[in-house]
Every structure is written in C-alpha cells, then in structure tokens.
Design a protein around this motif. Structure first.
Motif, PDB file in Angstrom:
ATOM      1  N   UNK A 157       0.789  -1.227   0.000  1.00  0.00           N
ATOM      2  CA  UNK A 157       0.000   0.000   0.000  1.00  0.00           C
ATOM      3  C   UNK A 157       0.833   1.294   0.000  1.00  0.00           C
ATOM      4  N   UNK A 158       2.077   1.225   0.490  1.00  0.00           N
ATOM      5  CA  UNK A 158       2.884   2.463   0.466  1.00  0.00           C
ATOM      6  C   UNK A 158       3.206   2.880  -0.983  1.00  0.00           C
ATOM      7  N   UNK A 159       3.681   1.942  -1.840  1.00  0.00           N
ATOM      8  CA  UNK A 159       3.901   2.366  -3.236  1.00  0.00           C
ATOM      9  C   UNK A 159       2.613   2.872  -3.899  1.00  0.00           C
ATOM     10  N   UNK A 160       1.469   2.244  -3.567  1.00  0.00           N
ATOM     11  CA  UNK A 160       0.201   2.709  -4.154  1.00  0.00           C
ATOM     12  C   UNK A 160      -0.149   4.106  -3.635  1.00  0.00           C
ATOM     13  N   UNK A 161       0.119   4.313  -2.351  1.00  0.00           N
ATOM     14  CA  UNK A 161      -0.137   5.636  -1.781  1.00  0.00           C
ATOM     15  C   UNK A 161       0.763   6.674  -2.442  1.00  0.00           C
ATOM     16  N   UNK A 162       1.971   6.252  -2.779  1.00  0.00           N
ATOM     17  CA  UNK A 162       2.890   7.173  -3.472  1.00  0.00           C
ATOM     18  C   UNK A 162       2.376   7.477  -4.870  1.00  0.00           C
ATOM     19  N   UNK A 163       1.859   6.438  -5.526  1.00  0.00           N
ATOM     20  CA  UNK A 163       1.360   6.628  -6.895  1.00  0.00           C
ATOM     21  C   UNK A 163       0.118   7.516  -6.932  1.00  0.00           C
ATOM     22  N   UNK A 164      -0.716   7.398  -5.923  1.00  0.00           N
ATOM     23  CA  UNK A 164      -1.981   8.131  -5.956  1.00  0.00           C
ATOM     24  C   UNK A 164      -1.908   9.476  -5.225  1.00  0.00           C
TER      25      UNK A 164
END
Lengths: 123, 549
Positions: free
Chosen positions: B347-354
C-alpha cells in the motif's frame, strides 16, 4: 467584526486539525474569528439555532446523516451562510452541488485547506 | 399497410407509434412509445388509460374523434414524458385498415434537442463535452465486440495529470474548470485519428486508436503527447506547467474486457508517477499483479486513513550507553475490513502513486505529536521519534509549508523528531534533496538516512549530505558475531560514520551475539527483534518505561 465558523466532523483528529488550520490564518484576517465544533448533525443544528455563521464546513458522511442536511438547514435559516462540504469522493455528490459553495477533497492538507479557507472567508 | 409491416418499419424508430382499434384498444406499440411516454408499471391497453397528453378533452373523446376523422388527422399537444418533462408533440393518425389506425407521436425539433441535452448530461462530461467514463466504457465495449469479430486490435492510452487530482472545486468560480478545457484542447491537437476520446475522472483522459496497433506507433504518439505538455499551458492568463504520465493497454494482448483494459492503462499511468513523471508505460510491461485488488486498495486508501484502518506501530530503539530505550520508528500498517492485512510494501507504493502518501505522512506526524505528549506524561525524556518520508512527499511543492504548520501548531518545536529518507531516494535527486533537507533541518528536525549501505551514495556525497544519523542496513548487521567479513565491514562503517559526526542506528539486530558486537561500538543505537518487534501503543509505552540490563 467577528465571523463565526462551524466545523462538523465525527473524526476527532480531523476536527482538531481543521481547527488548527483556521487558527493559523486568524492573524491574516482583518476581522476576528470564532470557531465552533460539532460531531453530529444534531449538535450542529443546535449550534445553528443559537448562532449566525459566516461559514460552515461539514463532513458529508456523518453518523446521523449527510452534510447536505445541515447545509439545507443552515441556509434556510440564513442565506448568507457559506457552506463547504468535505468529502473523500466529491464526484458522488454531484446532485448535492446546489446546496454548497464548495466541495473540498479529503484527506485535507494544511496548505490546500488554508488557501480554500482564505477564498471562502474573503481574506 | 398491415400491422406486421408497421411493426417492421416503426419498431425501432425514435418516434412514438401505436396502433389502436375502433374500441380504442392499443393492439401494438413500439419501444420508443413504451419507454418514453410511459412509466414501466403503467398499463397501456386502452387509450382511456393515457395520462401523458395534456388536453381539455378526455382521452376517449380525443381519440374517438381522431379515429373517425378524415385521415391523415393531426393535432399539437403538450405531453408529459416518462422522464417527467413536458414536451410539445405532434399527434397524427393514419388509416391502416377498416378497423385499425396508426398513431404517431413526434416531438418538435427544439424538443428533440431538449431530450438530447438530457442524454448529454448522462453521457458527456459537462466541463469538456467529452464522453464520460461510463459512456466511454459502453462505446469501448462495442468496439471490442467488433474487433473480436474481425480479429483486429486496438490501443488505449490513459493520460493521467496526477498533480491536478487534489484540485478542489469552488463552485463560486467557473474559472476553476478552465484548466481542464485547456487540457482537452491541447490533447485534441494530437488526437487526430483517434476513434474515441473521453474524460475518465477529474485528471484522467483516455484515447482509443483502432488503426494504430504497433507498439512503435503507440510509443510515437505517447512521446508526442508528452512533448506537447513539456511547454506550459495558458490558464486564466497565466502560464502553468502540468505533469502527466501515460499508461497504454492493448487489445487483445492485455485483456478482452473493456473495463479491465481501461483499468490496466490507468494502473500503468499511475505506476509511472512515482518512477518518472512525464513518461509512459505499457500495461504488459508491468509486473503481474492482482489488478482488481490493487484497484480496490487504491480506492479504499483515502477512507482507510480517516477510518483509522491505517494505524501505526512503534519499533523501539535501545541505547546501550543509558541502558534504556531512547527512540522509536513509526511504521504504518493497514488492516482492511475485507482484504485483511495489507502489507506496507503493497500500500505504500500505491499511496505514493496516488498522492495519498502525503495524507499518510501527515497522519504519522500527528500520531508522533500525540506520542511525544504521552511519553513525556510517563516521565521519559530525550526520546526520539522517526517518521519515514517518501521522496514524492519531500519533493511536493507545499511540503515545507505543511511541515512548518505541523511543527508550529502541534507543539513540536524542540522535540527530537527525525525524518527517515532511504539512501536510494536521497541519491535519486541529490541536489534538490540537499536543498529541501537543509530547510527541514532549519526547522529543528533531524534527518536519518535509512538502509545505509544498500544504495549508491558516494563517500564524497555522504560528507555533504544534511543528515544527522545513519541507519546501517540489516544486511550489514546480520551474522556480525559469526562472520568475520561482516564484522569488519560493520566496524568500518561505524568508525567512518562517527568520524563524519553522524549518530548510528544498527538495524535488524536479532540475536544475542549480534547485540554484543553492536554494544562494543560506542554511541550505536540498536533496532531489531532482539529487543522488540514493532508494537502497538500500549505495550510500547509499557516497554520503554523499563530499564533493561
């Protein structure tokens, strides 16, 4: 002159956060600001009955209903009250746009929220 | 004309038609009449039951007169359509045979336009007039059916202007939407042969090319679009730069489903945001992932922060000199109500992407402020807290302002707060990072370099970086008690770091032997399972009050 602001959210840390952001721009205004807080529509309506608000910022998803209810209630009492909605999904409330002066996207960040407050309060 | 011929001709035309007999029974009606003039549950067996025509006469009188009048017969009336609106209609009656007449109900041209407008609001984006997401998917689905029949391919490009996602809508001003019209106009310059062009969300546009299917051709288009936005666009009289990433999915290579094809292109565009703004990526080149889950996680992220499904655990750091715990790192965790535990690696990379990582970080700051108070309340002093910070947060334009707000308004001045940046993140954009970190330090915040030893920071740069502490990566700590080479490397790193004036944290200490070696190096703090795993707040507060030997 004093402008009264009502902030409504059922999440305690967000309410505190909003309050701190408003406090931080107080010095920029040439009027004083008083902040009231509520966590439910019921509490908010009681405050609206007692006070006149320049601005109401309400979460859309409250435990006892939608922010739209408080927007309708407040503006029927005083048309000059500006009402902003806070929501994670602004696109879900397209039909409710007419009841609000602004939709702010959650999660809020200080810089963006400050800028929007300045616009709504005319600072 | 026979009724069967009428059915064949008028069955699907966009005008109301029905056939009635002398008794005024409706013996047949077309689809348009059934759906546009009637609510579903309404019975339409006899004209006596019609209530959509506004007339002073009863329906029986009106249609009896029409039935027996010379043909063709026509009159203008207002009709209430099933959508609830009233429209001006021409009702005309034509003879079919001795016992049947055909009735047409046709809206006047301006009325048809009104209905078209109604259709537009449900199918088209009101700002840009492009097709909206749902209609885009409908049209794309139709195209995929055609391509499936013809065994041909198509390409879908999603243009994601991520930086505009936090764009709040002030309804008091129409100017706020100008930028999206400008974006559309600009994209239209290159869209050219595209068969479908739509707006998928606030900051996402999608383009379908049916005749351009080779990756080389698609790459050329993507590069052309990126080049187009390398120049500023004019909004409200000001020149503004916008960043975008492009995701490409191909039919049938990536999927045969319209929704998934769009999702894959969107996912590819989002994945590139953190890696390289102003770039493009093909969906089939991304590592295989469970796209459905990834989409749900991305969608649920904003509410997870608010609902506190995302929470923090605290991993203590032990100080041999004082024989006490002297600090902790905050670690974000997510317990999803349906998907269960979601690893921070997901979820951290996704949070970075979004872009949601900024909200996660702000929540971590607020949590740290709260914890500082609780630690002080139990009488512990000189206890530091570390918050991990992603480069996308550091490089975000408003970060320093947001950080200053936090420090000033959450009683953080003078508190030992560390921001942890990984070595690789620092090295990626080193000159800009140095500039920002120096401003962060000027606010009294300390900087920790995480995972030291795994990146590519040259020793020359290391001495110039505005950092206070090096966290030596666990790969250099593992087996230092049994592996001579490891021990030599660890010793060298410690001596060099101390000579440069940095404090040291040894990460990943798991055994008694490793801990003994670390303890022999002065001023090295210890973080690892040997002392404690990441803990929830209550056990964490209990543990740090103990004095360990």
């Amino acid at each position: 002159m004093t402008k009264r602001i009502l902030i409504i959210d059922d999440v305690e840390y967000i309410l505190e956060f909003e309050e701190k952001v408003i406090e931080s721009i107080k010095s920029e205004a040439d009027f004083s600001i008083v902040i009231d807080k509520a966590s439910t529509i019921l509490d908010a309506k009681e405050l609206v009955d007692l006070n006149t608000y320049a601005l109401i910022i309400s979460d859309m998803n409250l435990p006892d209903g939608s922010g739209t209810e408080i927007a309708k209630y407040a503006t029927s009492k005083d048309e000059s009250t500006r009402v902003a909605a806070l929501t994670i999904y602004p696109q879900r409330y397209e039909k409710e746009r007419a009841y609000f002066d602004a939709f702010f996207k959650k999660p809020i960040l200080p810089s963006v929220f400050k800028e929007n407050l300045r616009l709504l309060l005319g600072i | 004309m026979k009724i069967s011929e009428v059915q064949a001709v008028l069955g699907t035309l966009p005008l109301g038609a029905f056939v009635m007999d002398e008794e005024l029974n409706v013996v047949w009606s077309n689809h348009y009449f059934d759906t546009q003039f009637f609510l579903k549950e309404y019975k339409k067996t006899n004209v006596a039951s019609f209530n959509f025509i506004e007339s002073e006469e009863s329906m029986i009188d009106l249609f009896s007169k029409a039935f027996h009048a010379p043909k063709p017969w026509s009159q203008e009336h207002f009709c209430e359509m099933s959508c609830g609106k009233h429209y001006h209609c021409n009702i005309s009656v034509h003879e079919l045979d001795e016992v049947h007449v055909l009735v047409y109900l046709q809206r006047s041209v301006d009325v048809i336009e009104q209905c078209d407008d109604l259709l537009k609001t449900t199918r088209y984006d009101h700002v840009t007039s492009l097709v909206n997401r749902s209609y885009f998917l409908e049209l794309l689905g139709e195209k995929l059916l055609e391509h499936n029949k013809n065994k041909s391919s198509l390409s879908l490009l999603v243009l994601d202007f991520d930086s505009l996602d936090d764009y709040d809508v002030l309804f008091t001003s129409t100017d706020d939407e100008t930028i999206f019209i400008e974006l559309k106009n600009k994209i239209q310059e290159v869209v050219g042969d595209a068969q479908l062009f739509g707006r998928m969300s606030t900051s996402k546009f999608a383009i379908v090319y049916e005749d351009i299917v080779s990756t080389v051709e698609v790459e050329k288009i993507a590069e052309e679009i990126i080049y187009l936005f390398s120049e500023p666009i004019l909004v409200k009289g000001h020149l503004s730069y916008v960043e975008l990433t492009i995701g490409v999915s191909l039919y049938p290579v990536d999927t045969g489903n319209a929704r998934m094809l769009l999702h894959k292109a969107e996912h590819s565009a989002a994945a590139m945001q953190n890696i390289e703004p102003n770039s493009y990526s093909f969906a089939h080149k991304l590592p295989e992932q469970n796209v459905e889950n990834v989409l749900q996680i991305s969608t649920d992220l904003p509410s997870a922060i608010e609902k506190e499904e995302i929470y923090f655990m605290f991993q203590p750091q032990y100080c041999h000199e004082t024989q006490r715990f002297c600090g902790a790192e905050l670690l974000a965790r997510w317990e999803h109500p349906e998907l269960g535990f979601i690893s921070p690696e997901v979820f951290i990379p996704l949070a970075e992407q979004t872009g949601m990582i900024r909200a996660v970080t702000m929540k971590a700051f607020i949590e740290a402020a709260k914890l500082f108070k609780e630690i002080e309340a139990v009488g512990i002093k000189n206890f530091s807290l570390s918050v991990n910070i992603s480069p996308s947060v550091l490089l975000y334009g408003d970060f320093l302002e947001d950080l200053k707000f936090f420090m000033e308004n959450y009683e953080m001045i003078g508190k030992p707060l560390y921001l942890e940046v990984t070595e690789n993140d620092l090295a990626r954009n080193i000159s800009k990072m140095i500039e920002i970190l120096e401003e962060v330090r000027a606010m009294g915040i300390l900087i920790e370099m995480d995972d030291y030893g795994t990146g590519y920071t040259s020793l020359q740069y290391l001495s110039k970086l505005p950092i206070d502490t090096l966290k030596i990566d666990k790969s250099f700590v593992r087996d230092i008690d049994t592996n001579k080479h490891q021990a030599v490397l660890f010793k060298a790193i410690c001596e060099m770091s101390l000579a440069l004036g940095y404090d040291i944290v040894a990460e990943g200490v798991e055994t008694k032997g490793e801990n003994l070696i670390v303890a022999s190096h002065k001023k090295v703090r210890v973080q690892g399972y040997y002392y404690a795993r990441p803990l929830l707040k209550k056990p964490f507060l209990e543990l740090i009050q103990k004095k360990l030997q």
